[in-house]
Design an enzyme around this catalytic site. Sequence first.
Site, PDB file in Angstrom:
ATOM      1  N   SER A  69       0.342   5.415  11.477  1.00 10.29           N
ATOM      2  CA  SER A  69      -0.470   6.518  11.997  1.00 10.29           C
ATOM      3  C   SER A  69       0.435   7.453  12.787  1.00 10.29           C
ATOM      4  O   SER A  69       1.469   7.012  13.322  1.00 10.29           O
ATOM      5  CB  SER A  69      -1.555   5.954  12.926  1.00 10.29           C
ATOM      6  OG  SER A  69      -2.165   6.998  13.657  1.00 10.29           O
ATOM      7  N   TYR A  93      -3.495   0.523  20.394  1.00  9.89           N
ATOM      8  CA  TYR A  93      -3.473   0.975  18.991  1.00  9.89           C
ATOM      9  C   TYR A  93      -2.191   1.766  18.705  1.00  9.89           C
ATOM     10  O   TYR A  93      -1.492   1.509  17.727  1.00  9.89           O
ATOM     11  CB  TYR A  93      -4.700   1.845  18.695  1.00  9.89           C
ATOM     12  CG  TYR A  93      -4.695   2.392  17.287  1.00  9.89           C
ATOM     13  CD1 TYR A  93      -4.957   1.565  16.202  1.00  9.89           C
ATOM     14  CD2 TYR A  93      -4.401   3.738  17.036  1.00  9.89           C
ATOM     15  CE1 TYR A  93      -4.936   2.065  14.897  1.00  9.89           C
ATOM     16  CE2 TYR A  93      -4.374   4.241  15.738  1.00  9.89           C
ATOM     17  CZ  TYR A  93      -4.646   3.407  14.677  1.00  9.89           C
ATOM     18  OH  TYR A  93      -4.608   3.889  13.391  1.00  9.89           O
ATOM     19  N   ALA A 114       0.590   1.724  20.227  1.00  9.91           N
ATOM     20  CA  ALA A 114       1.770   0.841  20.284  1.00  9.91           C
ATOM     21  C   ALA A 114       1.891   0.003  19.008  1.00  9.91           C
ATOM     22  O   ALA A 114       2.991  -0.213  18.498  1.00  9.91           O
ATOM     23  CB  ALA A 114       1.694  -0.068  21.514  1.00  9.91           C
ATOM     24  N   LYS A 125       0.998   0.923  16.079  1.00  9.80           N
ATOM     25  CA  LYS A 125       1.451   1.787  14.988  1.00  9.80           C
ATOM     26  C   LYS A 125       2.917   2.201  15.176  1.00  9.80           C
ATOM     27  O   LYS A 125       3.614   2.469  14.203  1.00  9.80           O
ATOM     28  CB  LYS A 125       0.524   3.003  14.853  1.00  9.80           C
ATOM     29  CG  LYS A 125      -0.892   2.616  14.395  1.00  9.80           C
ATOM     30  CD  LYS A 125      -0.907   1.899  13.043  1.00  9.80           C
ATOM     31  CE  LYS A 125      -2.290   1.566  12.542  1.00  9.80           C
ATOM     32  NZ  LYS A 125      -2.321   0.902  11.235  1.00  9.80           N
TER      33      LYS A 125
HETATM   34  N1  LIG Z   1      -9.157   6.912   9.938  1.00 15.30           N
HETATM   35  C1  LIG Z   1      -8.172   7.422  10.659  1.00 15.30           C
HETATM   36  O1  LIG Z   1      -8.347   8.433  11.370  1.00 15.30           O
HETATM   37  C2  LIG Z   1      -6.783   6.799  10.583  1.00 15.30           C
HETATM   38  C3  LIG Z   1      -5.696   7.584  11.017  1.00 15.30           C
HETATM   39  C4  LIG Z   1      -4.423   7.048  10.923  1.00 15.30           C
HETATM   40  C5  LIG Z   1      -4.234   5.781  10.433  1.00 15.30           C
HETATM   41  N2  LIG Z   1      -5.313   5.029  10.032  1.00 15.30           N
HETATM   42  C6  LIG Z   1      -5.077   3.668   9.520  1.00 15.30           C
HETATM   43  O2  LIG Z   1      -5.567   3.594   8.196  1.00 15.30           O
HETATM   44  C7  LIG Z   1      -5.849   2.224   7.890  1.00 15.30           C
HETATM   45  C8  LIG Z   1      -7.198   2.138   7.192  1.00 15.30           C
HETATM   46  O3  LIG Z   1      -8.193   2.539   8.093  1.00 15.30           O
HETATM   47  P1  LIG Z   1      -9.459   3.412   7.640  1.00 15.30           P
HETATM   48  O4  LIG Z   1      -9.338   4.731   8.270  1.00 15.30           O
HETATM   49  O5  LIG Z   1      -9.653   3.333   6.184  1.00 15.30           O
HETATM   50  O6  LIG Z   1     -10.611   2.660   8.446  1.00 15.30           O
HETATM   51  P2  LIG Z   1     -11.813   1.700   7.954  1.00 15.30           P
HETATM   52  O7  LIG Z   1     -12.658   2.433   6.989  1.00 15.30           O
HETATM   53  O8  LIG Z   1     -12.412   1.175   9.202  1.00 15.30           O
HETATM   54  O9  LIG Z   1     -11.055   0.532   7.159  1.00 15.30           O
HETATM   55  C9  LIG Z   1     -10.395  -0.527   7.805  1.00 15.30           C
HETATM   56  C10 LIG Z   1     -10.219  -1.661   6.813  1.00 15.30           C
HETATM   57  O10 LIG Z   1      -9.498  -2.732   7.467  1.00 15.30           O
HETATM   58  C11 LIG Z   1     -10.154  -3.940   7.172  1.00 15.30           C
HETATM   59  N3  LIG Z   1      -9.968  -4.932   8.220  1.00 15.30           N
HETATM   60  C12 LIG Z   1     -10.127  -4.775   9.559  1.00 15.30           C
HETATM   61  N4  LIG Z   1      -9.972  -5.954  10.178  1.00 15.30           N
HETATM   62  C13 LIG Z   1      -9.708  -6.873   9.212  1.00 15.30           C
HETATM   63  C14 LIG Z   1      -9.474  -8.273   9.231  1.00 15.30           C
HETATM   64  N5  LIG Z   1      -9.487  -8.988  10.375  1.00 15.30           N
HETATM   65  N6  LIG Z   1      -9.241  -8.905   8.060  1.00 15.30           N
HETATM   66  C15 LIG Z   1      -9.247  -8.207   6.895  1.00 15.30           C
HETATM   67  N7  LIG Z   1      -9.451  -6.894   6.819  1.00 15.30           N
HETATM   68  C16 LIG Z   1      -9.691  -6.228   7.968  1.00 15.30           C
HETATM   69  C17 LIG Z   1     -11.638  -3.573   7.036  1.00 15.30           C
HETATM   70  O11 LIG Z   1     -12.293  -4.519   6.197  1.00 15.30           O
HETATM   71  P3  LIG Z   1     -13.427  -5.571   6.677  1.00 15.30           P
HETATM   72  O12 LIG Z   1     -14.072  -5.018   7.901  1.00 15.30           O
HETATM   73  O13 LIG Z   1     -14.342  -5.671   5.496  1.00 15.30           O
HETATM   74  O14 LIG Z   1     -12.662  -6.822   6.910  1.00 15.30           O
HETATM   75  C18 LIG Z   1     -11.550  -2.222   6.338  1.00 15.30           C
HETATM   76  O15 LIG Z   1     -11.514  -2.394   4.943  1.00 15.30           O
HETATM   77  C19 LIG Z   1      -5.764   1.461   9.212  1.00 15.30           C
HETATM   78  O16 LIG Z   1      -4.545   0.765   9.272  1.00 15.30           O
HETATM   79  C20 LIG Z   1      -5.800   2.562  10.261  1.00 15.30           C
HETATM   80  O17 LIG Z   1      -5.139   2.188  11.444  1.00 15.30           O
HETATM   81  C21 LIG Z   1      -6.593   5.528  10.076  1.00 15.30           C
END
Ligand SMILES: NC(=O)c1ccc[n+]([C@@H]2O[C@H](COP(=O)([O-])OP(=O)(O)OC[C@H]3O[C@@H](n4cnc5c(N)ncnc54)[C@H](OP(=O)(O)O)[C@@H]3O)[C@@H](O)[C@H]2O)c1
Length: 270
Positions: free
Chosen positions: A144, A157, A159, A161
């Site tokens: 991120s 968070y 930290a 990333k």
């Molecule tokens: N959205 C943003 O603004 C943003 C910005 C920068 C980076 N990111 C990064 O992008 C990545 C994807 O996030 P997203 O935006 O797509 O959010 P999201 O829709 O909340 O997806 C997060 C995914 O992580 C899985 N997950 C969380 N805890 C887990 C666990 N204990 N075991 C297995 N799976 C787990 C969830 O699946 P289950 O709950 O079904 O387990 C879900 O599929 C993350 O690494 C996030 O930090 C997001």
Amino acid sequence: MKFFEGCMALITGASSGLGEEFAHQLAPVAKTLVLVARRNDRLVALRERLLAEYPACSVFTYRADLSQEKEREELVNWLQKQQLPINFLVNNAGLGDSGEFSTAEWPRIRSMLDVNITALTHLTYLLLPSMLRTQGAAVLNVSSVAGFFPLPNMSVYSATKSYVTSFSEALAMELRPKGIIVTALCPGPIPTEFAETAARPYEEPRIPHTHSMPAFMATPRQVVLAGLQAVVAERPRAIPNPFLALAIGVALVIPFFLTRKVISCFRTSL
Ligand SMILES: NC(=O)c1ccc[n+]([C@@H]2O[C@H](COP(=O)([O-])OP(=O)(O)OC[C@H]3O[C@@H](n4cnc5c(N)ncnc54)[C@H](OP(=O)(O)O)[C@@H]3O)[C@@H](O)[C@H]2O)c1
């Protein structure tokens, strides 16, 4: 997308957001997709949709809580039993926590450390031996822009990333001579379930990060495409939004005391 033709990809966090989008963009070209998350009903529904559209792609679902070491090991054992030699690992699963550190709940902090850092590192470690035996393998770690700076109200968070970006960059240098590409995808705000999960039900709702920085927003489709293109181009780091890339570039060259001042001004909207 030629690079990914016939690939065997494992996508963590495939039950929503970016993970689901990775599955959609890879399914037309991949030989096999392994979708991992805790919400198995979502994975199964996604598998059905993908198979209806791309019958040539084999899609497997695997329910795992990646915060648990034993479940990660079981996943890798299962892959071996199923004879699924993964050559593209997408470490996408992750979660945030929005609010001050002093009022955070420990289980959430521990989950962030376990999923964002430990699971990503452990899965890479466990799958590397078989990837080293394959031609043209790659690891895409979803980091991120939060990892470039210490962010108040997202201290743990951001930290985690920083770790992901640093680990990926170092690994990219180690593994490039061995034929493995490693890329850290560093997006800004994306409209997914992330903000909802990061919100604290026991505190006043904060403005979601997707609302406070609209110019830096990107859609899941744009972010995933940029990540896959960065792998093809063998780039160790990708920032999907051009405005954001410019802002980060500037912030990284100015003295840090100025960066700290700017971050402090935006503190309330972080
Ligand atoms: N959205 C943003 O603004 C943003 C910005 C920068 C980076 N990111 C990064 O992008 C990545 C994807 O996030 P997203 O935006 O797509 O959010 P999201 O829709 O909340 O997806 C997060 C995914 O992580 C899985 N997950 C969380 N805890 C887990 C666990 N204990 N075991 C297995 N799976 C787990 C969830 O699946 P289950 O709950 O079904 O387990 C879900 O599929 C993350 O690494 C996030 O930090 C997001």
